[in-house]
Structure formats: C-alpha cells, structure tokens
Design a protein around this motif. Sequence first.
Motif, PDB file in Angstrom:
ATOM      1  N   VAL A 199      43.916  64.710 -30.163  1.00  0.00           N
ATOM      2  CA  VAL A 199      43.132  65.201 -31.299  1.00  0.00           C
ATOM      3  C   VAL A 199      42.967  66.718 -31.173  1.00  0.00           C
ATOM      4  O   VAL A 199      42.934  67.253 -30.064  1.00  0.00           O
ATOM      5  N   SER A 200      42.911  67.335 -32.318  1.00  0.00           N
ATOM      6  CA  SER A 200      42.725  68.794 -32.344  1.00  0.00           C
ATOM      7  C   SER A 200      41.460  69.189 -31.595  1.00  0.00           C
ATOM      8  O   SER A 200      40.380  68.636 -31.827  1.00  0.00           O
ATOM      9  N   LYS A 201      41.603  70.127 -30.686  1.00  0.00           N
ATOM     10  CA  LYS A 201      40.448  70.549 -29.886  1.00  0.00           C
ATOM     11  C   LYS A 201      39.369  71.148 -30.786  1.00  0.00           C
ATOM     12  O   LYS A 201      38.176  70.891 -30.626  1.00  0.00           O
ATOM     13  N   GLU A 202      39.828  71.916 -31.748  1.00  0.00           N
ATOM     14  CA  GLU A 202      38.869  72.563 -32.644  1.00  0.00           C
ATOM     15  C   GLU A 202      38.054  71.511 -33.408  1.00  0.00           C
ATOM     16  O   GLU A 202      36.824  71.584 -33.482  1.00  0.00           O
ATOM     17  N   ALA A 203      38.765  70.527 -33.963  1.00  0.00           N
ATOM     18  CA  ALA A 203      38.068  69.494 -34.742  1.00  0.00           C
ATOM     19  C   ALA A 203      37.146  68.677 -33.851  1.00  0.00           C
ATOM     20  O   ALA A 203      36.010  68.358 -34.228  1.00  0.00           O
ATOM     21  N   ALA A 204      37.622  68.342 -32.665  1.00  0.00           N
ATOM     22  CA  ALA A 204      36.807  67.533 -31.761  1.00  0.00           C
ATOM     23  C   ALA A 204      35.519  68.264 -31.401  1.00  0.00           C
ATOM     24  O   ALA A 204      34.429  67.686 -31.400  1.00  0.00           O
ATOM     25  N   ALA A 205      35.646  69.550 -31.129  1.00  0.00           N
ATOM     26  CA  ALA A 205      34.474  70.319 -30.727  1.00  0.00           C
ATOM     27  C   ALA A 205      33.511  70.502 -31.891  1.00  0.00           C
ATOM     28  O   ALA A 205      32.300  70.533 -31.727  1.00  0.00           O
ATOM     29  N   ARG A 206      34.066  70.581 -33.072  1.00  0.00           N
ATOM     30  CA  ARG A 206      33.234  70.808 -34.248  1.00  0.00           C
ATOM     31  C   ARG A 206      32.524  69.533 -34.692  1.00  0.00           C
ATOM     32  O   ARG A 206      31.395  69.550 -35.164  1.00  0.00           O
ATOM     33  N   LEU A 207      33.186  68.403 -34.529  1.00  0.00           N
ATOM     34  CA  LEU A 207      32.666  67.166 -35.094  1.00  0.00           C
ATOM     35  C   LEU A 207      31.874  66.327 -34.097  1.00  0.00           C
ATOM     36  O   LEU A 207      31.115  65.452 -34.496  1.00  0.00           O
ATOM     37  N   ALA A 254      32.367  68.416 -27.624  1.00  0.00           N
ATOM     38  CA  ALA A 254      32.166  69.861 -27.523  1.00  0.00           C
ATOM     39  C   ALA A 254      31.603  70.222 -26.156  1.00  0.00           C
ATOM     40  O   ALA A 254      32.031  71.189 -25.518  1.00  0.00           O
ATOM     41  N   GLY A 255      30.646  69.400 -25.703  1.00  0.00           N
ATOM     42  CA  GLY A 255      30.052  69.650 -24.398  1.00  0.00           C
ATOM     43  C   GLY A 255      31.066  69.508 -23.275  1.00  0.00           C
ATOM     44  O   GLY A 255      31.096  70.297 -22.332  1.00  0.00           O
ATOM     45  N   MET A 256      31.915  68.503 -23.406  1.00  0.00           N
ATOM     46  CA  MET A 256      32.924  68.277 -22.376  1.00  0.00           C
ATOM     47  C   MET A 256      33.948  69.401 -22.358  1.00  0.00           C
ATOM     48  O   MET A 256      34.388  69.848 -21.293  1.00  0.00           O
ATOM     49  N   ILE A 257      34.324  69.854 -23.531  1.00  0.00           N
ATOM     50  CA  ILE A 257      35.312  70.938 -23.592  1.00  0.00           C
ATOM     51  C   ILE A 257      34.702  72.211 -23.008  1.00  0.00           C
ATOM     52  O   ILE A 257      35.307  72.887 -22.175  1.00  0.00           O
ATOM     53  N   ALA A 258      33.470  72.471 -23.417  1.00  0.00           N
ATOM     54  CA  ALA A 258      32.810  73.676 -22.912  1.00  0.00           C
ATOM     55  C   ALA A 258      32.584  73.588 -21.406  1.00  0.00           C
ATOM     56  O   ALA A 258      32.685  74.579 -20.679  1.00  0.00           O
ATOM     57  N   GLY A 259      32.294  72.392 -20.947  1.00  0.00           N
ATOM     58  CA  GLY A 259      31.998  72.223 -19.530  1.00  0.00           C
ATOM     59  C   GLY A 259      33.226  72.016 -18.668  1.00  0.00           C
ATOM     60  O   GLY A 259      33.121  71.790 -17.469  1.00  0.00           O
ATOM     61  N   GLY A 260      34.389  72.028 -19.300  1.00  0.00           N
ATOM     62  CA  GLY A 260      35.624  71.896 -18.540  1.00  0.00           C
ATOM     63  C   GLY A 260      35.897  70.504 -18.002  1.00  0.00           C
ATOM     64  O   GLY A 260      36.713  70.318 -17.100  1.00  0.00           O
ATOM     65  N   SER A 261      35.218  69.502 -18.553  1.00  0.00           N
ATOM     66  CA  SER A 261      35.421  68.156 -18.013  1.00  0.00           C
ATOM     67  C   SER A 261      36.439  67.352 -18.828  1.00  0.00           C
ATOM     68  O   SER A 261      36.439  66.132 -18.812  1.00  0.00           O
ATOM     69  N   ILE A 262      37.302  68.070 -19.516  1.00  0.00           N
ATOM     70  CA  ILE A 262      38.366  67.398 -20.253  1.00  0.00           C
ATOM     71  C   ILE A 262      39.560  67.203 -19.316  1.00  0.00           C
ATOM     72  O   ILE A 262      39.999  68.134 -18.645  1.00  0.00           O
ATOM     73  N   ASP A 263      40.038  66.000 -19.280  1.00  0.00           N
ATOM     74  CA  ASP A 263      41.172  65.682 -18.408  1.00  0.00           C
ATOM     75  C   ASP A 263      42.455  65.734 -19.233  1.00  0.00           C
ATOM     76  O   ASP A 263      42.599  65.023 -20.223  1.00  0.00           O
TER      77      ASP A 263
END
Lengths: 186, 257
Positions: A36-44, A49-58
């Motif tokens: 999924v688009s990172k931008e859309a995931a973080a926005r929706l 968004a928290g996981m992306i910001a916190g670097g916990s995306i695998d």
Amino acid sequence: MEVDKGKGEAEETRKVAEADRDTVTLKSSDGKLFEVSKEAAARLSTVLAGMIAGGSIDDNGTDLKQIGSEALENVVDYCNKHANSIPSAALISSSISFNTAPFKEPEEWERKFVDRLSHDALFDLVEAANFLGMERLLDVTCHKISEMMKGKSPDQIREVFNIKNDYTKEELEEIRQELAWAFYDD
Amino acid sequence: MESSKPRRAADLTLTGAFIFHHSGAVLPLDAVYEILLRLPGKDLCRLRAVCRLWRSLLSDDHAFAAAHATRHRHREPFVVAAAGHDAERTEILYDILDLSGQVVKLARYTARPARRRPMHPASGSGTRARALEQEINHLTVAMITVGQVPKPVLEENEGPCLPCCIGHLGTWVAIDGIVYLFSSEEVLDQDFMPALIASFDLETEEWRPAIRGPLEPGRLPLLSALRCPPQTLELEPGRFPLTRRRILAPPPQTRAH
C-alpha cells in the motif's frame, strides 16, 4: 510501479529492496502480503502513521496479526482508491472534528466500495479499520451498517448482529407498550 | 502524533461488555457507538428493546445522548406534542417531533403542578402558569435525551409570537411564530388519520402542510386535543389567537403596565 494496487493481491514473490520506497508491505494474520502507498497509509491510518514514523515497518511485511487477508485486502484497496479520489485537505478537515460535526456523507465511490461487501466482510472491515485507527474508513463502514439497521425490528437486529435477547417476556412487552409509537413505520 | 485511538469510548459509562458479534467479528464499542449515533431517534427508541445493554446506552447514557443531540442538531426546531393521557390528566405522553413529523423522542410526564407549587392567591393564574411553565420547561430539558427544543424566551418575546409555549396541555405549541396543533381528518378534510399535527404560520396567517402526528393505538386520546378545529382558535390578523386562554403567562412583575 507495476504492482496492481487495486487488487492488493499477495505479493509473496515480490522482492523488496530499497529502504525508502514509497510503499509499505502489510502482512495479514494468514500470512498474505499486501502493498500500500506509504503516503496513503500514513494519512488514513493513525496506527500505520505511528509505525512508519517510529520505524517499526518491516520491509518484508509488517505483521498485522489481528487482520485477516480479506479485510486487509479491503483496507489496502480502500487506501489506494482513496489516494486517487479525495484531496487530502477534505480528509484532514473531516478527521479533526470527530464528535461534533455533522456526519460526512460517504462519497459515491465509498458507498459503492462498501455496498459490494458481504455482511461478514463489512463487519471484519469495521474491526480492521478500528484496529488501524482509520477514522474515515470507520465512518464509511459505520454509515453502511447504520443504513442496514434503519427501520429494522429488534428481532431483526438481534438476528443480524447476533445479540442475545436478555429480556423476559414481560419486560419486552412492557417496553413495547411504552414505546409503541416507535414500532410503527412512518 | 495523535493518539492511535481517536474514538471516545471513555465518554461512555458502559464499557467492555458493550460489543456485538457477527460470525466471529467483534465490533468494538467505539464502532457500535458510531453506528448508533447515526440513527434517528425513533429507531434508537425501538432498539431499546434489543437487549439490556442497548437500553442502558439508549435510555440513560448522557454522553451518548449529548453526542446524538449534537450530531443531529440541524434538525431543529422540534415540536413538543402531547399524545394522550389518562382520565385524571395526571399522565401525559409528550412526543418530540422534528418538523418533518419524525418522532425523535417520547417522554412521559406525570403532571401534578398544583401539589408541588400551590397557586398563590394574589397572583392567580399567572403564578400557577409560571410554575407549570417551569415544570414543562424542566420536563422538556430533562427528558429530551435525544434532540433539543429551542429555549423558550417568554419575557423577551411576549406578544403574538411566543417562541415556545404550551397551552391546554397537549393541544398546541407555538415555536418561532408557528403554531402546531393536533388535528384530525375533520379539520383537514383528509382521509382518516389518528392524529395529524397541523401548523399555522402566524406571520403569514397561512396553513402549512400538516405533519404526521404520533400514533397511539390503544390509548384514548383526549378529544379536545385531537379535534381542535382551527375556527375555535378565533384567529385574528396579527394577533396571537390563544393569548386570552393561554396557560402560560409572564410572571406578574413583568406585566406592571
């Protein structure tokens, strides 16, 4: 990018290399991968968004153990459709005012999106949207369910939502009498 | 970063057990709350019969009621109508309708104003009326857990257009210059309808479209409440027709001259 975002099909064979790519890979409870688009995931989704910001995306697939593949596919589908359909400004304004604003009516495409779902899929999607903190998707799915409930009798509601009737016969009769007017259709 | 859980489950006095299942899916409380908030008041009243938890939420939960009222505010104003009562006039059923005729709330009121606030001999009906008005206003505010009624401003607006006053308990109500009253097929020359609410615009002196009133099968409605032909109101140009007979009146000190 040649990924078929609309379908969100399993991407198990897909090689994920770059660290700062513009998509994130999500893994359902049954091990299927979705991109999924990172931008859309973080926005929706506040959770993503928290996981992306916190670097916990695998990069090999972020585990979402609570979400089955069918629901996750719908989530991803929704995100991708959303990314193409709605200006982010509209979304931002709708997410600020949770409890007091009048309801935001679903967009036409959102209506269609939930209309095609079975009851089970719809309920699973509500659960997934809630888990992921996807306010807009929760709004859209809740709207659909409330539409389903309108004008239904308590018996029908209990059946659809699998609720146990814990009233005695007498209590039920009392309520019916007290609220007789509410049992007549307009 | 916002909290990952923006929903307001904490506002609810009921937590935990308030969820429902469907084929394995467990709808979180927040989602149930969101779903129910979207339904009109009439549906919500009916859904009290689903189970005890729902009744608690839909009858007693102030946070839910407040959120519902806020979300549905655009449907104001509402009409308060009494649907019927027992022979001694001690119990009145009020319906709160929006202007489309949708019943958003039913309220039961046990009317014993005289016992609680004895009439003052010097001020006569004014004080009694005041007491009754306060009771009714209190009743309205207290019992409307779904929806709101415009706040009455009697003193500021005495005259032809009382913003909200109730006279002859249950026969009519005036809101924003429009009188709503119970009517029947005789008045409106329509097919049989147990109760219609006719509305009359005091400004233009025109009848407005009737709205569907509450249906109360099995109850004997007060005859005068249901059959209130408009001619008995003696409508006069520019004059509120019921001022002479109204129960509600400003307190004595404001009518010094």
